[in-house]
Structure formats: structure tokens, C-alpha cells
Design a protein around this motif. Structure first.
Motif, PDB file in Angstrom:
ATOM      1  N   SER A 298     108.954 -10.312  43.011  1.00 29.89           N
ATOM      2  CA  SER A 298     108.681 -11.498  43.805  1.00 29.89           C
ATOM      3  C   SER A 298     107.465 -12.262  43.600  1.00 29.89           C
ATOM      4  O   SER A 298     107.121 -13.335  44.024  1.00 29.89           O
ATOM      5  CB  SER A 298     108.624 -11.073  45.284  1.00 29.89           C
ATOM      6  N   ASP A 299     106.937 -11.725  42.626  1.00 29.59           N
ATOM      7  CA  ASP A 299     105.401 -12.200  42.269  1.00 29.59           C
ATOM      8  C   ASP A 299     105.498 -12.713  40.720  1.00 29.59           C
ATOM      9  O   ASP A 299     105.740 -12.059  39.771  1.00 29.59           O
ATOM     10  CB  ASP A 299     104.231 -11.104  42.194  1.00 29.59           C
ATOM     11  N   PRO A 300     105.313 -14.063  40.595  1.00 32.47           N
ATOM     12  CA  PRO A 300     105.511 -14.595  39.150  1.00 32.47           C
ATOM     13  C   PRO A 300     104.514 -14.179  38.249  1.00 32.47           C
ATOM     14  O   PRO A 300     104.673 -13.988  36.958  1.00 32.47           O
ATOM     15  CB  PRO A 300     105.371 -16.138  39.460  1.00 32.47           C
ATOM     16  N   GLY A 301     103.263 -13.398  38.906  1.00 31.51           N
ATOM     17  CA  GLY A 301     102.213 -12.985  37.994  1.00 31.51           C
ATOM     18  C   GLY A 301     101.332 -13.747  37.136  1.00 31.51           C
ATOM     19  O   GLY A 301     100.643 -13.546  36.234  1.00 31.51           O
ATOM     20  N   SER A 302     101.467 -15.194  37.642  1.00 31.41           N
ATOM     21  CA  SER A 302     100.652 -16.379  36.939  1.00 31.41           C
ATOM     22  C   SER A 302      99.768 -17.012  37.925  1.00 31.41           C
ATOM     23  O   SER A 302      99.248 -17.914  37.463  1.00 31.41           O
ATOM     24  CB  SER A 302     101.594 -17.174  36.369  1.00 31.41           C
ATOM     25  N   THR A 303      99.662 -16.674  39.139  1.00 30.68           N
ATOM     26  CA  THR A 303      98.760 -17.316  40.105  1.00 30.68           C
ATOM     27  C   THR A 303      97.622 -16.839  40.045  1.00 30.68           C
ATOM     28  O   THR A 303      96.658 -17.708  40.441  1.00 30.68           O
ATOM     29  CB  THR A 303      99.531 -17.428  41.323  1.00 30.68           C
ATOM     30  N   TYR A 304      97.210 -15.552  39.642  1.00 30.31           N
ATOM     31  CA  TYR A 304      95.950 -14.937  39.916  1.00 30.31           C
ATOM     32  C   TYR A 304      95.315 -14.550  38.503  1.00 30.31           C
ATOM     33  O   TYR A 304      94.264 -13.807  38.346  1.00 30.31           O
ATOM     34  CB  TYR A 304      96.035 -13.823  40.929  1.00 30.31           C
ATOM     35  N   ARG A 305      95.896 -15.012  37.352  1.00 27.28           N
ATOM     36  CA  ARG A 305      95.892 -14.635  36.049  1.00 27.28           C
ATOM     37  C   ARG A 305      96.369 -15.800  35.101  1.00 27.28           C
ATOM     38  O   ARG A 305      97.162 -16.485  35.483  1.00 27.28           O
ATOM     39  CB  ARG A 305      96.118 -13.240  35.626  1.00 27.28           C
ATOM     40  N   THR A 306      95.769 -16.050  34.033  1.00 29.68           N
ATOM     41  CA  THR A 306      96.380 -17.145  33.233  1.00 29.68           C
ATOM     42  C   THR A 306      96.968 -16.534  32.135  1.00 29.68           C
ATOM     43  O   THR A 306      97.293 -15.297  31.609  1.00 29.68           O
ATOM     44  CB  THR A 306      95.076 -17.842  32.125  1.00 29.68           C
ATOM     45  N   ARG A 307      98.056 -17.591  31.655  1.00 28.79           N
ATOM     46  CA  ARG A 307      99.020 -17.314  30.816  1.00 28.79           C
ATOM     47  C   ARG A 307      98.231 -16.751  29.387  1.00 28.79           C
ATOM     48  O   ARG A 307      98.750 -15.887  28.663  1.00 28.79           O
ATOM     49  CB  ARG A 307     100.120 -18.214  30.337  1.00 28.79           C
ATOM     50  N   ASP A 308      97.066 -17.298  29.170  1.00 27.31           N
ATOM     51  CA  ASP A 308      96.470 -16.841  28.019  1.00 27.31           C
ATOM     52  C   ASP A 308      95.890 -15.581  28.034  1.00 27.31           C
ATOM     53  O   ASP A 308      95.848 -14.750  26.803  1.00 27.31           O
ATOM     54  CB  ASP A 308      95.200 -17.986  27.834  1.00 27.31           C
ATOM     55  N   GLU A 309      95.569 -15.048  29.097  1.00 21.89           N
ATOM     56  CA  GLU A 309      95.111 -13.643  29.313  1.00 21.89           C
ATOM     57  C   GLU A 309      96.246 -12.814  28.964  1.00 21.89           C
ATOM     58  O   GLU A 309      96.143 -11.681  28.292  1.00 21.89           O
ATOM     59  CB  GLU A 309      94.771 -13.522  30.649  1.00 21.89           C
ATOM     60  N   ILE A 310      97.513 -13.024  29.554  1.00 16.57           N
ATOM     61  CA  ILE A 310      98.812 -12.009  29.098  1.00 16.57           C
ATOM     62  C   ILE A 310      99.010 -12.068  27.616  1.00 16.57           C
ATOM     63  O   ILE A 310      99.232 -11.072  27.282  1.00 16.57           O
ATOM     64  CB  ILE A 310      99.901 -12.626  29.963  1.00 16.57           C
ATOM     65  N   SER A 311      98.977 -13.321  27.181  1.00 15.68           N
ATOM     66  CA  SER A 311      99.544 -13.432  25.840  1.00 15.68           C
ATOM     67  C   SER A 311      98.461 -12.669  24.783  1.00 15.68           C
ATOM     68  O   SER A 311      98.648 -12.167  23.727  1.00 15.68           O
ATOM     69  CB  SER A 311      99.725 -14.715  25.425  1.00 15.68           C
ATOM     70  N   GLY A 312      97.057 -12.865  25.222  1.00 20.62           N
ATOM     71  CA  GLY A 312      96.045 -12.255  24.477  1.00 20.62           C
ATOM     72  C   GLY A 312      95.930 -10.703  24.833  1.00 20.62           C
ATOM     73  O   GLY A 312      95.891 -10.069  23.520  1.00 20.62           O
ATOM     74  N   ILE A 313      96.516 -10.005  25.702  1.00 25.57           N
ATOM     75  CA  ILE A 313      96.659  -8.631  25.773  1.00 25.57           C
ATOM     76  C   ILE A 313      98.044  -8.123  24.930  1.00 25.57           C
ATOM     77  O   ILE A 313      97.952  -7.298  24.033  1.00 25.57           O
ATOM     78  CB  ILE A 313      96.941  -8.190  27.176  1.00 25.57           C
ATOM     79  N   ARG A 314      98.962  -9.133  24.894  1.00 24.48           N
ATOM     80  CA  ARG A 314     100.185  -8.687  24.135  1.00 24.48           C
ATOM     81  C   ARG A 314      99.932  -8.723  22.699  1.00 24.48           C
ATOM     82  O   ARG A 314     100.263  -8.103  21.722  1.00 24.48           O
ATOM     83  CB  ARG A 314     101.161  -9.797  24.279  1.00 24.48           C
ATOM     84  N   GLN A 315      99.031  -9.645  22.221  1.00 22.08           N
ATOM     85  CA  GLN A 315      98.668  -9.909  20.677  1.00 22.08           C
ATOM     86  C   GLN A 315      97.514  -8.856  20.104  1.00 22.08           C
ATOM     87  O   GLN A 315      97.684  -8.233  18.938  1.00 22.08           O
ATOM     88  CB  GLN A 315      97.919 -11.319  20.484  1.00 22.08           C
ATOM     89  N   GLU A 316      96.699  -8.516  21.356  1.00 23.58           N
ATOM     90  CA  GLU A 316      95.778  -7.419  20.628  1.00 23.58           C
ATOM     91  C   GLU A 316      95.909  -5.991  21.280  1.00 23.58           C
ATOM     92  O   GLU A 316      95.266  -5.204  20.208  1.00 23.58           O
ATOM     93  CB  GLU A 316      94.443  -7.900  21.233  1.00 23.58           C
ATOM     94  N   ARG A 317      96.730  -5.710  22.141  1.00 18.80           N
ATOM     95  CA  ARG A 317      96.700  -4.250  22.830  1.00 18.80           C
ATOM     96  C   ARG A 317      98.199  -3.763  23.226  1.00 18.80           C
ATOM     97  O   ARG A 317      98.351  -2.732  23.446  1.00 18.80           O
ATOM     98  CB  ARG A 317      95.721  -4.062  23.911  1.00 18.80           C
TER      99      ARG A 317
END
Length: 393
Positions: A298-317
Motif C-alpha cells: 500500500s506504500d508506493p515508497g517514493s513519497t518520503y525518499r527520492t527515486r534518485d536515492e533508490i536508483s543510487g543504492i541499486r547501482q552502488e550497493r
């Protein structure tokens, strides 16, 4: 498909094999015995304890197994997302994609006689403990061939014969239960331990500190694992905790901060923790990890963090990509071979979903099972207390 129908498949069929049995190709004896020593991504940080070495021993077989098992978990969770949106999974559903290294690294350091108990983000831990895809998807869809007979759903996976005690929906409530499991192990003089997992959102729960106090008083073999994915529902850790250094929260109990996106670091930390608690009592492990999905479906997961933050973790960690790079850098497999493994995984998940869909819904009589002891002649009445609906077995 019922368990009777599944019985026609040979025991080595892909759908019925647990994670550890899924290896794409045979390995030579040298793959079994060749030792690779790899340094963890970052150092461990200890609280009132000297941290373990950053150098971790592994084998080609183990690394390829890690890759396949985490890829299978990732694919399962992505498929669960689609099934939820198609309304084949109902109720709450919390996905684990991004955090796979915690489940796989922990399992690599322990045995099935060690216990694990967790909160509601439990699908992948169930697989790591030896559960099958069909049982997982059947449970998610409320079918009778699920690991909890279709009565537990997403939050209540269970596999007692492998030391997996759930799957709990009440925030933090699994930690006292985990300390109880550790108490039983010590009382019975077993040389085994219990891992009690909780999230950063549960780290401020009073019952956690009460249980930890008793575990420390009695030197229980309890390992409290904080899976810190940095957001308790939609609240960032720094907004909810004055001190988000969760590995230090035990005060008099030692702690260790671990890169939870590095499967080898998790393995090293869990092995170290197991050896420690058997001699000294409890320890806290803080796994620095990240979830790609929102808190729940029920949580889109993008209202309290940026999409750049998520993609950055995917790319680096990203834990899977880290293992992929290790495999390629040591020439253990080609890029094409790893992509072929991912294709096989996708096919396995699709087959498991198709079979789980054929499993029937639980019989209505299951509403009355697992509540009362059998043989007491308990009667079930309607709401008006006049009409006898059933006499329970």
C-alpha cells in the motif's frame, strides 16, 4: 495443485527442491575445495567488542549458489508484487527485495538446528530455511498447500522443522519470543543459537529492551539482528530515533555494525556472533541494508525518499550485482552464464506460480482448527447463541 498431485513429481524436480539444491551446473572437486579469500566492502564496527576480520573465506560453488539463491528471491518478490496487483494476494504484503544478502549470508553461517524468528517481511527467510516456491506462493494466495495451510498469508510463514518460527505481525513482538527460544536452547544444553530479527522501526519498542535485559542476565544464546533499511514505514530513522546507532543500543550488550548489502560480510558477522553468544550471552547485529519496494504494497515508497536515492543504492550497493562482479572478476562464470541462470530462475518462479494457483482454498472447517485442543467436544454456535453450527473434533 494439492500435495497429492505434487507427489507425482520426482523429489529432484526443480519446483520441489529447496534453495540450496538449485545449482545450474555441476562443479568439479576443485570448485568444492578451492578457497577464495575476499575482503568485505567496508570494515565492521564494534561496540564493546573487537570486530571480526574483514577477510572472508568462500568457494566458487558458494558464490555461484549465493548468486542463484538471491536472484530467485528477487524474482519471487517481483512476482509477488504482480500477483498482489492482480488481487491474487490479499491483505498485507511486505517485500524483501534489496535485503536478500541478510537472509542468504545468515543461512551460510548457521545450521537448521539454529533458530530464526522474524517480523512480517518473511518470504525470503522462509526460502532460505529450505521452503519451496510452491509452498511460498500457495501461502501468499491463501491456498491449502501453503506453508501455513493458507491460513497465515504473507506475514505468517512458518517452518518449524527447519527452525523457522515465523513471520509475526506485531511490531517487535517476535524479539521476546526469540529470547524464549534461546532460553529453551540453553535449558536443554544445546549448542545452538537463535537469531531474532527486527527492523529499525521496531528498535524503540520497550519489549525489545526487556527481553534483551533478561537474555543478558541469563547469558542466553540470542542474537538480535536489526535489519536497518532506514525507514520505519515512511519515517526515516533519524526522525524516529535520537540514536540510530542501533548496534550500540544494548549498552552493556556488545554490538556489531555490518554492511547488510554484502553477503560475505553478513556470513562473517553471523558466524562470529554464533561463536560469541554460545560462550558469553547475547549480541546485537545491525545490518545496514535497504528495501527497494515501499514498506508494504500500500506504500508506493517514493513519497518520503527520492527515486534518485533508490536508483543510487541499486547501482552502488545491490547485493546481487556485488556477487555478480565477484564471480566475473574471478572468472568463475561468464556474463552469459549468469544471465542464463536468471532466465532459469524466472522460469522456475512462473512454474511455481502456475502450480500454486491450482491448489484449492482451505476448507471452511479449517476456521476451527489450531485454536482449541482436540477431543474436548467444543461446540460452535451462531451469533444468537441458539443455533448449534458445529461440534469441533
Amino acid at each position: 495443485m494439492s500435495l497429492t498431485q505434487l507427489a507425482k513429481y520426482p523429489s529432484n524436480h526443480a519446483i520441489l527442491r529447496p534453495l540450496a539444491a538449485h545449482l545450474r551446473r555441476p562443479f568439479s572437486s576443485s570448485d568444492e575445495t578451492t578457497t577464495l579469500t575476499i575482503e568485505t566492502s567496508i570494515p565492521f564496527t564494534g561496540h564493546v567488542i573487537d570486530p571480526p576480520s574483514r577477510s572472508v573465506d568462500t568457494t566458487p560453488k558458494e558464490l555461484l549458489t549465493f548468486f542463484r539463491d538471491m536472484a530467485l528471491m528477487r524474482r519471487m518478490e517481483i512476482a509477488a508484487d504482480s500477483l498482489y496487483k492482480a488481487k491474487l494476494i490479499r491483505g498485507f504484503c511486505h517485500l524483501y527485495d534489496g535485503q536478500e544478502a541478510v537472509a542468504i549470508g545468515m543461512e551460510a553461517a548457521i545450521t537448521k538446528k539454529d533458530n530464526i524468528i522474524t517480523a512480517y517481511r518473511d518470504h525470503c527467510l522462509y526460502l532460505a530455511r529450505g521452503g519451496t516456491l510452491v509452498e511460498a506462493f500457495a501461502e501468499l494466495m491463501g491456498r491449502q498447500d501453503g506453508c501455513s495451510r493458507g491460513k497465515g498469508g504473507s506475514m505468517h510463514f512458518y517452518k518449524k522443522d527447519s527452525g523457522f518460527y515465523g513471520g509475526h505481525g506485531i511490531v517487535g513482538a517476535q524479539v521476546p519470543l526469540g529470547c524464549g527460544l534461546a532460553f529453551a536452547q540453553k535449558y536443554l544444553k544445546e549448542e545452538h543459537v537463535t537469531f531474532a530479527l527486527y527492523g529499525d522501526g521496531a528498535a524503540n519498542q520497550g519489549q525489545l529492551f526487556e527481553a534483551l535485559n533478561m537474555a543478558a542476565l541469563w547469558d542466553l544464546p540470542a542474537i538480535l539482528v536489526c535489519e536497518n533499511n532506514h525507514y520505519g514505514m515512511g519515517t526515516a530513522e533519524w526522525r524516529a530515533a535520537k540514536s540510530p546507532a542501533y548496534y550500540k543500543r544494548g549498552d552493556y550488550v556488545p554490538g556489531l555494525k555490518v554492511d547488510g548489502m554484502d553477503v560475505l560480510a553478513v556470513k562473517q558477522a553471523c558466524r562470529f556472533a554464533k561463536e560469541y553468544v554460545l560462550k558469553n550471552g547475547p549480541i546485537i547485529l545491525e545490518m545496514d541494508t535497504y528495501r527497494y519496494h515501499g514498506h508494504s504494497m500500500s506504500d508506493p515508497g517514493s513519497t518520503y525518499r527520492t527515486r534518485d536515492e533508490i536508483s543510487g543504492i541499486r547501482q552502488e550497493r545491490d547485493p546481487i550485482e556485488r556477487v555478480r562482479k565477484l564471480i566475473l572478476s574471478h572468472d568463475l562464470a561468464t556474463d552469459k552464464e549468469l544471465k542464463d541462470i536468471e532466465k532459469e530462475v524466472r522460469k522456475e518462479v512462473d512454474q511455481a506460480i502456475a502450480q500454486a494457483k491450482e491448489s484449492p482454498m482451505p476448507d471452511p472447517s479449517e476456521l476451527f482448527t489450531n485454536i482449541y485442543a482436540k477431543g474436548l467436544g467444543v461446540e460452535s454456535f451462531g451469533a444468537d447463541r441458539k443455533e448449534l453450527r458445529a461440534t469441533l473434533p
